[in-house]
Design a protein around this motif. Structure first.
Motif, PDB file in Angstrom:
ATOM      1  N   VAL A 217       0.868  -1.184   0.000  1.00  0.00           N
ATOM      2  CA  VAL A 217       0.000   0.000   0.000  1.00  0.00           C
ATOM      3  C   VAL A 217       0.900   1.228   0.000  1.00  0.00           C
ATOM      4  N   SER A 218       0.329   2.383  -0.275  1.00  0.00           N
ATOM      5  CA  SER A 218       1.118   3.611  -0.227  1.00  0.00           C
ATOM      6  C   SER A 218       1.323   4.041   1.218  1.00  0.00           C
ATOM      7  N   ALA A 219       2.401   4.776   1.456  1.00  0.00           N
ATOM      8  CA  ALA A 219       2.684   5.251   2.813  1.00  0.00           C
ATOM      9  C   ALA A 219       1.589   6.194   3.299  1.00  0.00           C
ATOM     10  N   GLY A 220       1.054   7.019   2.382  1.00  0.00           N
ATOM     11  CA  GLY A 220      -0.011   7.942   2.764  1.00  0.00           C
ATOM     12  C   GLY A 220      -1.272   7.215   3.201  1.00  0.00           C
ATOM     13  N   TYR A 221      -1.654   6.187   2.420  1.00  0.00           N
ATOM     14  CA  TYR A 221      -2.855   5.419   2.772  1.00  0.00           C
ATOM     15  C   TYR A 221      -2.660   4.672   4.086  1.00  0.00           C
ATOM     16  N   LEU A 222      -1.503   4.055   4.264  1.00  0.00           N
ATOM     17  CA  LEU A 222      -1.227   3.336   5.504  1.00  0.00           C
ATOM     18  C   LEU A 222      -1.296   4.284   6.700  1.00  0.00           C
ATOM     19  N   SER A 223      -0.694   5.441   6.569  1.00  0.00           N
ATOM     20  CA  SER A 223      -0.694   6.414   7.667  1.00  0.00           C
ATOM     21  C   SER A 223      -2.120   6.844   8.002  1.00  0.00           C
ATOM     22  N   GLU A 224      -2.926   7.057   6.972  1.00  0.00           N
ATOM     23  CA  GLU A 224      -4.308   7.501   7.172  1.00  0.00           C
ATOM     24  C   GLU A 224      -5.126   6.430   7.895  1.00  0.00           C
ATOM     25  N   VAL A 225      -5.009   5.182   7.446  1.00  0.00           N
ATOM     26  CA  VAL A 225      -5.780   4.096   8.060  1.00  0.00           C
ATOM     27  C   VAL A 225      -5.339   3.842   9.495  1.00  0.00           C
ATOM     28  N   VAL A 226      -4.028   3.805   9.723  1.00  0.00           N
ATOM     29  CA  VAL A 226      -3.509   3.540  11.070  1.00  0.00           C
ATOM     30  C   VAL A 226      -3.971   4.615  12.039  1.00  0.00           C
ATOM     31  N   LYS A 227      -3.914   5.877  11.604  1.00  0.00           N
ATOM     32  CA  LYS A 227      -4.346   6.983  12.464  1.00  0.00           C
ATOM     33  C   LYS A 227      -5.835   6.881  12.781  1.00  0.00           C
ATOM     34  N   ALA A 228      -6.638   6.565  11.765  1.00  0.00           N
ATOM     35  CA  ALA A 228      -8.087   6.478  11.955  1.00  0.00           C
ATOM     36  C   ALA A 228      -8.469   5.310  12.854  1.00  0.00           C
ATOM     37  N   GLN A 229      -7.776   4.178  12.723  1.00  0.00           N
ATOM     38  CA  GLN A 229      -8.134   2.975  13.465  1.00  0.00           C
ATOM     39  C   GLN A 229      -7.593   2.962  14.887  1.00  0.00           C
ATOM     40  N   SER A 230      -6.451   3.562  15.092  1.00  0.00           N
ATOM     41  CA  SER A 230      -5.807   3.457  16.412  1.00  0.00           C
ATOM     42  C   SER A 230      -5.749   4.769  17.178  1.00  0.00           C
ATOM     43  N   GLY A 231      -5.953   5.883  16.465  1.00  0.00           N
ATOM     44  CA  GLY A 231      -5.821   7.176  17.123  1.00  0.00           C
ATOM     45  C   GLY A 231      -4.382   7.613  17.291  1.00  0.00           C
ATOM     46  N   LYS A 232      -3.455   6.824  16.761  1.00  0.00           N
ATOM     47  CA  LYS A 232      -2.030   7.139  16.852  1.00  0.00           C
ATOM     48  C   LYS A 232      -1.430   7.115  15.454  1.00  0.00           C
ATOM     49  N   SER A 233      -0.393   7.902  15.252  1.00  0.00           N
ATOM     50  CA  SER A 233       0.243   7.926  13.944  1.00  0.00           C
ATOM     51  C   SER A 233       0.961   6.610  13.667  1.00  0.00           C
ATOM     52  N   ALA A 234       1.186   6.336  12.393  1.00  0.00           N
ATOM     53  CA  ALA A 234       1.899   5.115  12.009  1.00  0.00           C
ATOM     54  C   ALA A 234       3.311   5.114  12.587  1.00  0.00           C
ATOM     55  N   MET A 235       3.953   6.272  12.619  1.00  0.00           N
ATOM     56  CA  MET A 235       5.303   6.346  13.179  1.00  0.00           C
ATOM     57  C   MET A 235       5.292   6.079  14.685  1.00  0.00           C
ATOM     58  N   THR A 236       4.232   6.498  15.355  1.00  0.00           N
ATOM     59  CA  THR A 236       4.137   6.248  16.799  1.00  0.00           C
ATOM     60  C   THR A 236       4.156   4.755  17.100  1.00  0.00           C
ATOM     61  N   HIS A 237       3.511   3.951  16.265  1.00  0.00           N
ATOM     62  CA  HIS A 237       3.511   2.504  16.475  1.00  0.00           C
ATOM     63  C   HIS A 237       4.935   1.945  16.397  1.00  0.00           C
ATOM     64  N   ILE A 238       5.714   2.431  15.446  1.00  0.00           N
ATOM     65  CA  ILE A 238       7.109   1.982  15.329  1.00  0.00           C
ATOM     66  C   ILE A 238       7.894   2.394  16.565  1.00  0.00           C
ATOM     67  N   HIS A 239       7.730   3.625  16.978  1.00  0.00           N
ATOM     68  CA  HIS A 239       8.460   4.120  18.142  1.00  0.00           C
ATOM     69  C   HIS A 239       8.059   3.373  19.415  1.00  0.00           C
ATOM     70  N   GLU A 240       6.768   3.083  19.566  1.00  0.00           N
ATOM     71  CA  GLU A 240       6.324   2.362  20.769  1.00  0.00           C
ATOM     72  C   GLU A 240       6.912   0.961  20.818  1.00  0.00           C
ATOM     73  N   ARG A 241       7.045   0.328  19.647  1.00  0.00           N
ATOM     74  CA  ARG A 241       7.631  -1.020  19.638  1.00  0.00           C
ATOM     75  C   ARG A 241       9.103  -0.978  20.002  1.00  0.00           C
ATOM     76  N   LEU A 242       9.818   0.034  19.521  1.00  0.00           N
ATOM     77  CA  LEU A 242      11.221   0.188  19.887  1.00  0.00           C
ATOM     78  C   LEU A 242      11.373   0.461  21.379  1.00  0.00           C
ATOM     79  N   VAL A 243      10.497   1.294  21.913  1.00  0.00           N
ATOM     80  CA  VAL A 243      10.552   1.605  23.347  1.00  0.00           C
ATOM     81  C   VAL A 243      10.238   0.363  24.177  1.00  0.00           C
ATOM     82  N   LEU A 244       9.263  -0.431  23.732  1.00  0.00           N
ATOM     83  CA  LEU A 244       8.942  -1.664  24.448  1.00  0.00           C
ATOM     84  C   LEU A 244      10.165  -2.567  24.532  1.00  0.00           C
TER      85      LEU A 244
END
Length: 296
Positions: A217-244
């Motif tokens: 998928v495109s990065a724009g579409y992925l970012s839009e869906v992730v934000k809408a579904q989780s309330g967090k940005s797509a980059m935030t998910h990556i950062h949270e996994r690294l922090v975990l």
């Protein structure tokens, strides 16, 4: 609770096949009180396989990813490859467990199992409470699995897959009821797939565009869906996994900060230090000191 010193890597334990079955991808455990001496489980470790354990009676405590669980009677506990686990002590235990590898899930007839919520575990839960009806069902299915496991024959693999599919589907329904009672839409499935890809590649891939390519998928579409579904940005998910993962290693090991930084794909320790402080408000060293003090 034991921790690893700075010269001890986190051990990864493989699935040891039973002598009777020689099955390297699937195993059934049963304990009726006594436990084998497994001192290696008293230090932080990972497993390279999935483990589901139905605890009938227990009372000890274990940690999974920095969360302590006092093992409750008639409760399911589950972990996946990569989870960081440590037991505090050994006591008598009455339980039945099933373990299986990623390779087991990769077999064509088992592939659908990898998409079940209990396997993908988007909420990162590890404890599943059961009603009396649930207990009866789980006991019955585990009994069927254990019986089939002890009878190697040409149909065994298919029978194990059939019983396991029913059991994990049932547990997935309980999982969604306990953690999230909303059905998975197409967009929710994309979010779940994105989280699963992050789990696989977070050490090497730190950009949303890299995961978009993996998901076609495109990065724009992925970012839009992730934000809408989780309330967090797509980059935030990556950062949270690294922090975990950073917290896991800071909590359970004495591994130097430089080694943790390199393990997580950071070019240097100072960059990792700034990243961790930006995400958590404290430095890695401060986190390590405070969390150790909290659980002394």
């Amino acid at each position: 609770m034991n921790i690893l010193n700075d010269r001890q890597p986190v051990p990864i334990y493989s699935l040891e096949p039973d002598e009777a079955t020689a099955n390297k991808q699937f195993k059934v455990y049963q304990y009726e009180g006594d436990l084998p001496n497994q001192a290696e489980l008293l230090i932080p470790h990972r497993k390279d396989h999935y483990l589901f354990v139905f605890i009938r009676r227990a009372g000890t405590r274990q940690w999974i990813d920095m969360t302590p669980y006092v093992l409750q009677d008639n409760t399911i506990y589950f972990s996946a490859p990569g989870d960081l686990i440590v037991k505090e002590e050994f006591r008598q235990l009455w339980s039945t467990g099933i373990a299986f590898t990623k390779e087991f899930l990769a077999v064509q007839e088992n592939a659908a199992l990898s998409k079940l919520p209990i396997i993908q575990n988007p909420h990162r839960g590890h404890e599943l409470r059961l009603s009396m009806v649930d207990i009866d069902f789980v006991e019955d299915m585990l009994g069927k699995i254990a019986t089939e496991y002890r009878r190697p024959n040409e149909w065994q693999q298919r029978m194990l897959t059939a019983y396991l599919t029913v059991l994990l589907t049932y547990l997935s329904r309980l999982y969604t009821e306990q953690f999230d009672n909303k059905p998975l839409s197409t967009d929710k499935l994309l979010l779940t797939s994105y989280q699963a890809k992050i789990d696989e590649h977070f050490r090497a891939l730190h950009q949303v565009s890299e995961y978009a390519s993996l998901l076609n998928v495109s990065a724009g579409y992925l970012s839009e869906v992730v934000k809408a579904q989780s309330g967090k940005s797509a980059m935030t998910h990556i950062h949270e996994r690294l922090v975990l993962e950073a917290r896991r290693l800071l909590f359970h090991t004495q591994q130097p900060l430089k080694e943790i930084a390199f393990d997580l794909g950071f070019s240097d320790a100072s960059y990792f230090n700034r990243f961790f402080k930006r995400e958590t408000g404290i430095t890695p060293a401060e986190y390590r000191a405070s969390i150790r003090e909290m659980y002394q």
